[in-house]
Structures are given as C-alpha cells and as structure tokens.
Design a protein around this motif. Structure first.
Motif, PDB file in Angstrom:
ATOM      1  N   LEU A 101       0.666  -1.441  -0.342  1.00  0.00           N
ATOM      2  CA  LEU A 101      -0.154  -0.354   0.314  1.00  0.00           C
ATOM      3  C   LEU A 101       0.895   1.459   0.126  1.00  0.00           C
ATOM      4  CD1 LEU A 101      -2.793  -1.447   2.458  1.00  0.00           C
ATOM      5  CD2 LEU A 101      -2.976  -0.607  -0.199  1.00  0.00           C
ATOM      6  N   SER A 102       2.073   1.231   0.347  1.00  0.00           N
ATOM      7  CA  SER A 102       3.132   2.640   0.613  1.00  0.00           C
ATOM      8  C   SER A 102       3.427   3.046  -1.230  1.00  0.00           C
ATOM      9  CB  SER A 102       3.881   1.919   1.574  1.00  0.00           C
ATOM     10  OG  SER A 102       4.755   3.407   1.996  1.00  0.00           O
ATOM     11  N   VAL A 103       4.120   1.450  -1.414  1.00  0.00           N
ATOM     12  CA  VAL A 103       4.188   1.973  -2.726  1.00  0.00           C
ATOM     13  C   VAL A 103       3.287   2.007  -3.656  1.00  0.00           C
ATOM     14  CG1 VAL A 103       5.896   0.753  -5.185  1.00  0.00           C
ATOM     15  CG2 VAL A 103       6.313  -0.428  -2.334  1.00  0.00           C
ATOM     16  N   ALA A 104       1.940   1.778  -3.483  1.00  0.00           N
ATOM     17  CA  ALA A 104       0.893   2.187  -4.447  1.00  0.00           C
ATOM     18  C   ALA A 104       0.402   3.867  -3.550  1.00  0.00           C
ATOM     19  CB  ALA A 104      -0.315   1.372  -3.895  1.00  0.00           C
ATOM     20  N   LEU A 105       0.880   4.037  -2.698  1.00  0.00           N
ATOM     21  CA  LEU A 105       0.545   5.800  -2.236  1.00  0.00           C
ATOM     22  C   LEU A 105       1.044   5.970  -3.594  1.00  0.00           C
ATOM     23  CD1 LEU A 105      -0.738   5.557   1.040  1.00  0.00           C
ATOM     24  CD2 LEU A 105      -2.441   6.019  -0.802  1.00  0.00           C
ATOM     25  N   VAL A 156       3.210   5.596  -6.409  1.00  0.00           N
ATOM     26  CA  VAL A 156       3.332   6.070  -7.238  1.00  0.00           C
ATOM     27  C   VAL A 156       2.173   6.549  -7.464  1.00  0.00           C
ATOM     28  CG1 VAL A 156       2.687   4.551  -9.296  1.00  0.00           C
ATOM     29  CG2 VAL A 156       4.283   4.060  -7.048  1.00  0.00           C
ATOM     30  N   THR A 157       0.997   6.881  -6.766  1.00  0.00           N
ATOM     31  CA  THR A 157      -0.238   7.784  -6.599  1.00  0.00           C
ATOM     32  C   THR A 157       0.200   9.139  -6.954  1.00  0.00           C
ATOM     33  OG1 THR A 157      -1.606   5.656  -6.886  1.00  0.00           O
ATOM     34  CG2 THR A 157      -2.075   8.654  -6.466  1.00  0.00           C
ATOM     35  N   CYS A 158       1.098   9.432  -5.360  1.00  0.00           N
ATOM     36  CA  CYS A 158       1.606  10.680  -5.358  1.00  0.00           C
ATOM     37  C   CYS A 158       2.220  11.505  -6.761  1.00  0.00           C
ATOM     38  CB  CYS A 158       1.835  10.540  -4.283  1.00  0.00           C
ATOM     39  SG  CYS A 158       3.013  11.914  -3.486  1.00  0.00           S
ATOM     40  N   PHE A 159       2.870  10.163  -6.721  1.00  0.00           N
ATOM     41  CA  PHE A 159       4.412  11.040  -7.752  1.00  0.00           C
ATOM     42  C   PHE A 159       2.930  11.388  -9.481  1.00  0.00           C
ATOM     43  CE2 PHE A 159       7.304  10.012 -11.798  1.00  0.00           C
ATOM     44  CZ  PHE A 159       8.018  11.338 -11.509  1.00  0.00           C
ATOM     45  N   VAL A 160       2.230  10.398  -9.335  1.00  0.00           N
ATOM     46  CA  VAL A 160       1.996  10.911 -11.332  1.00  0.00           C
ATOM     47  C   VAL A 160       0.934  11.799 -10.475  1.00  0.00           C
ATOM     48  CG1 VAL A 160       0.610   9.670 -12.492  1.00  0.00           C
ATOM     49  CG2 VAL A 160       2.487   8.589 -11.122  1.00  0.00           C
ATOM     50  N   CYS A 178      -2.464  14.984  -3.131  1.00  0.00           N
ATOM     51  CA  CYS A 178      -1.300  14.474  -3.393  1.00  0.00           C
ATOM     52  C   CYS A 178      -0.360  14.860  -2.637  1.00  0.00           C
ATOM     53  CB  CYS A 178      -0.936  13.923  -4.828  1.00  0.00           C
ATOM     54  SG  CYS A 178      -1.630  13.577  -6.491  1.00  0.00           S
ATOM     55  N   LEU A 179      -0.651  15.892  -2.002  1.00  0.00           N
ATOM     56  CA  LEU A 179       0.738  16.441  -1.024  1.00  0.00           C
ATOM     57  C   LEU A 179       0.291  16.169  -0.124  1.00  0.00           C
ATOM     58  CD1 LEU A 179       0.518  20.309  -2.329  1.00  0.00           C
ATOM     59  CD2 LEU A 179       2.152  18.492  -2.513  1.00  0.00           C
ATOM     60  N   GLY A 180      -1.292  15.808   0.693  1.00  0.00           N
ATOM     61  CA  GLY A 180      -1.593  14.439   1.925  1.00  0.00           C
ATOM     62  C   GLY A 180      -0.793  12.893   2.056  1.00  0.00           C
ATOM     63  N   MET A 181      -0.330  12.898   0.700  1.00  0.00           N
ATOM     64  CA  MET A 181       0.001  10.860   0.687  1.00  0.00           C
ATOM     65  C   MET A 181       1.155  10.482   1.037  1.00  0.00           C
ATOM     66  SD  MET A 181      -1.732   9.727  -3.449  1.00  0.00           S
ATOM     67  CE  MET A 181      -3.508  10.572  -3.790  1.00  0.00           C
ATOM     68  N   PRO A 182       2.054  11.102   0.845  1.00  0.00           N
ATOM     69  CA  PRO A 182       2.779  10.791   1.213  1.00  0.00           C
ATOM     70  C   PRO A 182       3.354  10.513   3.089  1.00  0.00           C
ATOM     71  CG  PRO A 182       3.753  12.851  -0.232  1.00  0.00           C
ATOM     72  CD  PRO A 182       2.613  12.834   0.249  1.00  0.00           C
ATOM     73  N   PHE A 183       2.476  11.552   3.532  1.00  0.00           N
ATOM     74  CA  PHE A 183       2.547  10.886   5.220  1.00  0.00           C
ATOM     75  C   PHE A 183       2.042   9.618   5.568  1.00  0.00           C
ATOM     76  CE2 PHE A 183       2.138  15.748   4.303  1.00  0.00           C
ATOM     77  CZ  PHE A 183       3.073  16.243   5.322  1.00  0.00           C
ATOM     78  N   LEU A 215      -9.685   4.805  -3.733  1.00  0.00           N
ATOM     79  CA  LEU A 215     -10.329   6.172  -3.744  1.00  0.00           C
ATOM     80  C   LEU A 215      -9.061   7.143  -4.068  1.00  0.00           C
ATOM     81  CD1 LEU A 215     -12.293   8.662  -3.431  1.00  0.00           C
ATOM     82  CD2 LEU A 215     -11.665   7.746  -0.872  1.00  0.00           C
ATOM     83  N   LEU A 216      -8.395   7.290  -3.502  1.00  0.00           N
ATOM     84  CA  LEU A 216      -7.594   8.321  -3.742  1.00  0.00           C
ATOM     85  C   LEU A 216      -6.324   8.427  -4.715  1.00  0.00           C
ATOM     86  CD1 LEU A 216      -5.104   8.637  -0.387  1.00  0.00           C
ATOM     87  CD2 LEU A 216      -7.403   9.302  -1.578  1.00  0.00           C
ATOM     88  N   LEU A 217      -6.487   7.083  -5.563  1.00  0.00           N
ATOM     89  CA  LEU A 217      -6.222   6.322  -7.162  1.00  0.00           C
ATOM     90  C   LEU A 217      -6.643   8.181  -8.220  1.00  0.00           C
ATOM     91  CD1 LEU A 217      -4.720   4.286  -9.411  1.00  0.00           C
ATOM     92  CD2 LEU A 217      -6.007   3.350  -9.409  1.00  0.00           C
TER      93      LEU A 217
END
Length: 364
Positions: A22-26, A28-32, A69-74, A316-318
């Motif tokens: 899940l961390s990797v998925a978030l 990747v979603t954050c970067f894109v 997306c800015l909130g995903m890295p946390f 959802l975040l995708l």
C-alpha cells in the motif's frame, strides 16, 4: 494531537507486507498525481486557448487533486513504520489535505457537469448570466470552504476526527466520514441529472439531423437564408436549422425564441463533454468500493472490513491521477500543450498567455 480509533481487540495486527504494498501504491499515485495535475494547472495558466469557463473548474479540480496528493506521503511513510515517525500534528495535516482535496473534487465535478449542461442545452445569454465572473468566484470559494468547514473545523474544535490510526499505521483517519453526504449526495444528483439531460438533448438533435438528411432538405445556404427570412417575419416559434461549421461538416443549431441566440452543438463541444463525463466515471469507479465498505461497516465481518478498508481507500486516492491520464489521451488541446511543455518548446504553445509572453520576453 493524537487520534486513536478503537478496533475490536480480536483483530490480528495488520500485515506488514500488505502495508509495504500500500505504501508503494500511494507513492506511485502521489508522484503521477503531482506531476499530472501540476501539468494541467501549468497548461491552463500558460495557454489562453485553454482558459475557458469550463477549464476554470478543470483547473480547480486539478488543484484539489494536487492537494490530495500532497497529503499522501505522510500515509505512505507511516504505513512502513510501527510507530509514527513524525509529530502527530504533521500526520493530521496530511490527512486534512487528503480529505479537503477529495471533498473539493466532488463539488468541482458537479460544477463541470452543470457547466456543460448549460453550455449545450441553453442559450448563450443564460450561460453567461449564470457563469459570470462573480458567480464563478463564489462557486470556487464554496468548493473549498464547505469541505474545509466539514473536516478541518471539527479537528480544532473537538480535537478529534482526523489523524493517525494505530491499527492501520496510517495518517488518514476520518471519524467524520458521514459528513461527506452533505456534498457527495447533492453533487451526485447534479452530475447524473445534468449528463442525462445532455445525452437526451444531443440525441434529439442527432435524430433531427438524420431526419433532414433522409428527406433531402435544401442546402445549408438555403437553410441559412430561410432562417433570416423567418426571423424577419417576426415569428416566435423555435426552429431547428443547419449551419455549416466548416466547408464540409454541418452543425446542428437551435434558436431560442426568447434571446434569438443560435447555439451550435459542434463536434468539439460534444467531445469535451464526453471527456468530462469520462472524468466523472473515473471518479465514481474509484470511490464506489470505499463508499460500499464504509456504508456496511456494521454488517461486514470486522476481519474482512479491516482488511478491505486500506485497499479501497488507496483505490479512492487513485482518482487523483486519473484525470491527467484522461486529458492526455482524449483532449487534443491539452495534449498539444502538454507536449510543448514537456519538450520545453514553450514558444510553440498556442495562444500564449500574458504571463508566458512575459517569461519568454525575459529569456530573449
């Protein structure tokens, strides 16, 4: 600020290998999402060709997704740690960015649906009266203020609601998820009704166009002439005519009796509306699993629910990076500007904005 959510003590610890996935998925979603939504915002700012009233809401939607997306890295970082590696206030900030961004996105999608409905089915006068600068400004303010009041204010007033969940090891707790009905349900109704009416309107015009073709109606120039004579005679009933948008492509037009405005449903407007509809479909495909899981929290087995919730949340975040993909493949104007920006051919951006012109003049 520490937020603890109580879960049944019989639940086993959430698997660390799943948390890594899940961390990797978030991540990747954050970067894109950051790259794609940043590119959308930059395109609208640099090209006057993209600065339409519809794209004002597209721009705001991109800002909302960018904030999410800015909130995903946390959450991506906290997933892979047994204890929160940074202050709880930072974790709460990340969660707030996510939920306000998601809420604002929903409202902006409703605005886009309403905008397309008015542009295609109503007169230009009605469209300009509703989507004037003052009204658009208030719409944008509301799209941000409403989710802010629903999610952020309770955090500081009640010191509860959004923050860190120890069981999932994630900065995304939303104890106020039920508050989303205040904009999710009304927005969904607006979206469904608007696109349904748009579909009916375009279908009716398509049937009228085929009817004229089958009956062997006079040429387009004859129609234009008869329309002028019709208007001159002062008759008040509506009339459907054919007005050429190019040398070979006819465009269905509708003259409203009140304003006398002749509105064309061009293939470009239809294509833009289809793209916006795809954006809405992408949003609801991403949000539905999360909505189903949260709606049936008390019915589903706690083990199944606890396992599914992080996955549906990540899905959802995708949606935060889906819109950029849709624009890239289905929107020719955005495609062109994207290409010019990414290849650093900024001088070839169509209809450069005053800002871009100033930047280019400084580089000479």
């Amino acid at each position: 600020m520490e937020i603890n959510t109580t879960y049944p003590p019989t639940l086993p610890p959430y698997p660390i290998n799943i948390r890594y996935i899940l961390s990797v998925a978030l991540s990747v979603t954050c970067f894109v999402g950051l790259f794609g939504n940043g590119l959308v915002m930059l395109s609208v700012v640099l090209s006057r060709k993209l600065q339409t009233k519809t794209n004002i809401f597209v721009f705001t939607l991109a800002v909302s997704d960018f904030m999410t997306c800015l909130g995903m890295p946390f959450s991506a970082i906290s997933f892979v740690h047994e204890e929160l590696p940074f202050p709880h206030a930072v974790c709460t900030l990340g969660a707030c960015l996510i939920w306000v961004g998601v809420g604002s996105s929903t409202i902006n999608l409703a605005y886009i649906a309403w905008n397309r409905f008015m542009l295609i089915t109503r007169s230009r006068t009605s469209y300009d009266n509703i989507f004037c600068k003052l009204n658009v400004t208030f719409m944008i303010i509301f799209a941000w203020a409403f989710p802010f009041l629903l999610y952020i204010v309770p955090v500081f007033v009640l010191l509860d609601g959004i923050g860190y969940t120890e069981y999932f090891h994630v900065c995304m707790t939303d104890a106020f998820a039920y508050l989303g009905v205040f904009f999710q349900i009304p927005s969904s109704i607006v979206i469904v009704v608007c696109y349904f009416k748009i579909f009916r309107h375009i279908r009716a015009h398509s049937v009228g166009l085929k009817s004229h073709t089958v009956k062997g109606e006079p040429s387009s120039s004859s129609h234009s002439q008869s329309s002028a004579e019709y208007k001159k005679n002062g008759q008040s009933r509506s009339k459907v005519t054919l007005v050429p948008s190019s040398a070979t492509t006819p465009t269905v037009t509708r003259k409203t009796p009140k304003s006398g405005f002749v509105q064309s449903i061009s293939s470009r407007q239809v294509q833009v509306t289809k793209n916006m509809f795809f954006v809405v479909c992408g949003y609801y495909i991403c949000i539905m699993p999360y909505a189903i899981v949260t709606m049936f929290t008390d019915i589903v087995d706690p083990k199944i629910w606890s396992f599914a919730l992080p996955w549906t949340t990540a899905f959802l975040l995708l949606n935060s990076c889906v819109n950029f993909v849709i624009y890239s493949f289905n929107h020719p104007q955005f495609q062109l500007v994207f290409h010019k920006i990414t290849t650093c051919n900024w001088r070839e951006i169509p209809q450069p904005s005053p800002l871009l012109q100033s930047i280019l003049s400084l580089r000479r």
